[in-house]
Scaffold this motif. Structure first.
Motif, short mmCIF file in Angstrom:
data_model
loop_
_atom_site.label_atom_id
_atom_site.label_comp_id
_atom_site.label_asym_id
_atom_site.label_seq_id
_atom_site.Cartn_x
_atom_site.Cartn_y
_atom_site.Cartn_z
N ASP A 281 -31.77 -26.44 17.23
CA ASP A 281 -30.74 -25.40 17.16
C ASP A 281 -29.49 -25.79 17.93
N ASP A 282 -29.65 -26.43 19.08
CA ASP A 282 -28.49 -26.81 19.88
C ASP A 282 -27.60 -27.79 19.12
N ALA A 283 -28.24 -28.69 18.37
CA ALA A 283 -27.45 -29.65 17.59
C ALA A 283 -26.65 -28.95 16.51
N ILE A 284 -27.22 -27.92 15.92
CA ILE A 284 -26.50 -27.15 14.90
C ILE A 284 -25.34 -26.39 15.51
N LEU A 285 -25.60 -25.76 16.66
CA LEU A 285 -24.55 -24.99 17.32
C LEU A 285 -23.41 -25.87 17.78
N ALA A 286 -23.70 -27.12 18.09
CA ALA A 286 -22.65 -28.03 18.55
C ALA A 286 -21.83 -28.62 17.42
N TYR A 287 -22.31 -28.41 16.19
CA TYR A 287 -21.63 -29.00 15.04
C TYR A 287 -20.55 -28.04 14.52
N GLY A 288 -19.40 -28.57 14.13
CA GLY A 288 -18.33 -27.72 13.61
C GLY A 288 -17.19 -28.55 13.06
N PRO A 289 -16.07 -27.90 12.77
CA PRO A 289 -14.92 -28.63 12.21
C PRO A 289 -14.44 -29.78 13.08
N ALA A 290 -14.50 -29.59 14.40
CA ALA A 290 -14.05 -30.65 15.29
C ALA A 290 -14.94 -31.89 15.16
N THR A 291 -16.25 -31.65 14.96
CA THR A 291 -17.18 -32.77 14.81
C THR A 291 -16.85 -33.56 13.55
N GLN A 292 -16.58 -32.85 12.45
CA GLN A 292 -16.23 -33.54 11.21
C GLN A 292 -14.95 -34.35 11.37
N LEU A 293 -13.96 -33.74 11.98
CA LEU A 293 -12.68 -34.42 12.13
C LEU A 293 -12.81 -35.65 13.03
N GLU A 294 -13.62 -35.53 14.08
CA GLU A 294 -13.82 -36.65 14.98
C GLU A 294 -14.49 -37.82 14.26
N ARG A 295 -15.28 -37.49 13.25
CA ARG A 295 -15.96 -38.53 12.47
C ARG A 295 -15.10 -39.06 11.33
N GLY A 296 -13.90 -38.55 11.22
CA GLY A 296 -13.00 -39.02 10.18
C GLY A 296 -13.17 -38.31 8.85
N VAL A 297 -13.91 -37.19 8.83
CA VAL A 297 -14.09 -36.41 7.60
C VAL A 297 -13.01 -35.34 7.58
N MET A 298 -12.11 -35.40 6.59
CA MET A 298 -10.93 -34.52 6.57
C MET A 298 -10.91 -33.68 5.30
N ILE A 299 -12.00 -32.98 5.06
CA ILE A 299 -12.10 -32.17 3.86
C ILE A 299 -11.17 -30.96 3.97
N GLY A 300 -10.30 -30.77 2.96
CA GLY A 300 -9.47 -29.57 2.89
C GLY A 300 -8.11 -29.70 3.52
N TYR A 301 -7.80 -30.76 4.24
CA TYR A 301 -6.49 -30.92 4.87
C TYR A 301 -5.45 -31.37 3.81
N THR A 302 -4.20 -30.92 3.99
CA THR A 302 -3.18 -31.23 2.99
C THR A 302 -2.39 -32.50 3.33
N ASP A 303 -2.14 -32.73 4.62
CA ASP A 303 -1.32 -33.90 4.96
C ASP A 303 -1.60 -34.32 6.40
N GLU A 304 -0.91 -35.41 6.81
CA GLU A 304 -1.13 -35.98 8.13
C GLU A 304 -0.72 -35.02 9.26
N ALA A 305 0.31 -34.21 9.00
CA ALA A 305 0.76 -33.29 10.03
C ALA A 305 -0.30 -32.23 10.35
N GLU A 306 -0.96 -31.77 9.29
CA GLU A 306 -2.01 -30.76 9.50
C GLU A 306 -3.19 -31.37 10.26
N VAL A 307 -3.51 -32.60 9.96
CA VAL A 307 -4.59 -33.28 10.69
C VAL A 307 -4.22 -33.44 12.15
N GLN B 12 -2.17 -31.63 13.93
CA GLN B 12 -2.20 -30.34 14.61
C GLN B 12 -3.64 -29.92 14.89
N ALA B 13 -4.52 -30.14 13.93
CA ALA B 13 -5.93 -29.78 14.13
C ALA B 13 -6.55 -30.59 15.26
#
Length: 540
Positions: free
Chosen positions: A504-530, A532-533
């Motif tokens: 459960d702790d691993a699930i709770l620690a997972y989120g948009p920041a985790t994806q972005l840190e791994r280079g997964v940028m699903i849904g972003y429109t451009d470099e500026a939005e990335v 800012q995120a």
């Protein structure tokens, strides 16, 4: 801090009401009573299946039967099923067995994975996560190749000879013309041929003390599971315990003639089993129950020896002690023998827990009526050793908060038990396929529902009918209550119980920041939005 230990005592087939601290009028159990006076006695503790194998696998895994899948005796526990032994090992705790587990290894799984049964991991998974200081499931009749255990060799070394001293001495008496087998109910009033000191219960107690003395030299914390084989059948006791009680000490059977009038089909099939027909006879009960009581008295006396040993070794103030049973025994109640259905005499068990820590001082000698399940003991032990029970693995709840007086915490609303009767002749009598031979019990503290797929439900109101002799499942006026309880059962059944590899702790620690840190940028429109995120998530 001084090293902590656990002594987890389990009897086999001990009813919740066959202790003097639980109100039995004839059977005195002063040593168990003293444990209750030092700890908490739980008055509504339910096992997850009313038969040895699946019940024990739930105790040892902290998981419901529908989760671990070892549905009946001799059904293997999956080689990868997590156990208390795995959690203990991670905490540096020895998880040790003296006595019975009724666990069967997953031989197919071991072969598939190429695991040597003699290796450390092979022993670990073949023994349900226990270090087998003394493994003895207590049943080794000649017909199935008995006489191979350490206890048998112990008896032979003391002059109890023959091909199978367990069957011929520890569980037999003398009769004119030959042995009186303890398997046969007619001989329950005989005295066992073995000396009392060499019978199963004292032997296992001595072995437990030998382990404790040995563990002192090892120095590691331990959880010792002392799993007594008695008062499980064969019902025969050594002297003097064979003669301590008689027919006058036998309580009247809890049953009503109305239970046999148009009973539920599954209940009727169980009443028609040989063991039920015989145990329903008063003359059989008059022979069997005094022996059953004598075996319990012997356990209590041996626990007096064991508790005194803990004191002498200076361990009483650092050892959590839990006392329980894997299920009960009908003993002729409800026209039944054995333990196959869900009346309280079968599915409710004694549970006493002594926590020596100062945090438990406020609850000493109290009783707790919260709904407790067998699966709660494994997380309690993990909690006691300073670990964190993983809720995605262990489905029970630690009892330490209750032992420490935390009555403000929310608790479970119901207890669940299951039974797979596909291995019994009941299945054939009812014309069922193995997959359909299942029963489910849900008890909410008042109402007990037994869901029997393919049949009407059984329903008991323990407020108005504490003896559970009136089945209301066919009464249409109780349809709303049945629907409510079925919804609770459905709620339980639909809960995730297979996600044991993702905490459960691993699930709770997972989120948009985790994806972005791994280079997964699903849904972003451009470099500026990335950019800012990344700034918002503190990744830069």
């Amino acid at each position: 801090m001084t090293a902590r230990n656990v002594l987890w005592i389990m009897c086999d087939q001990l009813r919740f009401d066959y202790l003097s601290c639980a109100g039995h009028g004839s059977l005195a159990t002063p040593n168990i009573d003293r444990l209750a006076a030092r700890g908490v006695r739980f008055t509504r503790a339910y096992v997850q299946s009313p038969v040895c194998g699946p019940s024990r696998m739930s105790f040892y895994t902290g998981r419901y039967m529908r989760s671990h899948g070892a549905n009946w005796n001799q059904f293997p526990l999956r080689v990868d099923e997590p156990t208390l032994g795995d959690a203990s090992k991670a905490l540096g705790v020895r998880n040790v067995l003296v006595g019975k587990t009724h666990m069967r290894a997953d031989d197919d799984g071991l072969d598939r994975l190429g695991i040597d049964r003699a290796s450390d991991i092979g022993v670990h998974v073949s023994q349900c996560g226990f270090e087998p200081f003394e493994r003895d499931d207590g049943l080794h009749p000649t017909a199935s190749g008995g006489g191979r255990t350490r206890y048998d060799e112990h008896l032979r070394a003391r002059g109890f000879g023959g091909a199978n001293p367990w069957e011929d001495w520890a569980n037999a008496g003398d009769a004119e013309g030959g042995l009186a087998s303890g398997w046969l109910l007619a001989h329950a009033d005989k005295v066992a041929r073995v000396d009392e000191a060499e019978s199963e219960t004292p032997y296992m107690t001595r072995r437990a003390m030998e382990f404790i003395a040995d563990a002192a030299r090892d120095g590691r914390p331990w959880c010792l599971h002392l799993s007594y084989i008695k008062p499980h059948w064969p019902y025969i006791a050594p002297a003097p315990y064979h003669a301590l009680y008689g027919p006058a000490d036998v309580k009247p059977a809890v049953r009503d003639a109305a239970e046999r009038v148009d009973p539920h089909p599954v209940y009727a099939a169980f009443m028609d089993l040989r063991v039920s027909r015989n145990m329903a006879r008063d003359e059989v009960r008059a022979r069997v129950i005094p022996a059953y009581m004598g075996l319990i008295k012997q356990i209590d006396d041996q626990l007096g020896e064991l508790f005194a040993f803990l004191e002498s070794e200076g361990l009483a103030d650092t050892t959590l002690v839990a006392f329980t049973s894997d299920h009960g025994d009908y003993l002729g109640d409800h026209w039944l023998g054995e333990k196959d259905l869900f009346h309280d005499c079968s599915v409710k068990v004694p549970l006493i827990v002594y926590d020596p820590s100062p945090a438990a001082d406020g609850t000493r000698g109290t009783v707790c009526d919260r709904l407790v399940e067998a699966i709660d003991l494994a997380p309690t032990i993990v909690d006691w050793f300073g670990g964190r029970p993983r809720p995605n693995v262990m489905e029970g709840r630690s009892l330490l908060p209750l032992l420490h007086g935390r009555t403000d915490l929310p608790w479970r609303r119901y207890a669940v038990s299951e039974y797979d009767f596909s291995m019994l002749e009941v299945r054939a009598a009812l014309g069922l396929a193995p997959r359909d031979s299942r029963l489910f019990m849900l008890f909410d503290g008042r109402w007990k529902l037994v869901h029997a797929p393919g049949f009407r439900p059984m329903l008991f109101d323990l407020a108005d009918d504490p003896d559970e002799v009136r089945d209301l499942g066919g009464d249409p006026t109780h349809a709303p209550e049945i629907a409510r309880l079925r919804d609770l059962l459905l709620d339980w059944a639909l809960r995730d119980h297979a996600r044991v590899t993702m905490d459960d702790d691993a699930i709770l620690a997972y989120g948009p920041a985790t994806q972005l840190e791994r280079g997964v940028m699903i849904g972003y429109t451009d470099e500026a939005e990335v950019a800012q995120a990344r700034a918002d998530y503190g990744l830069d």
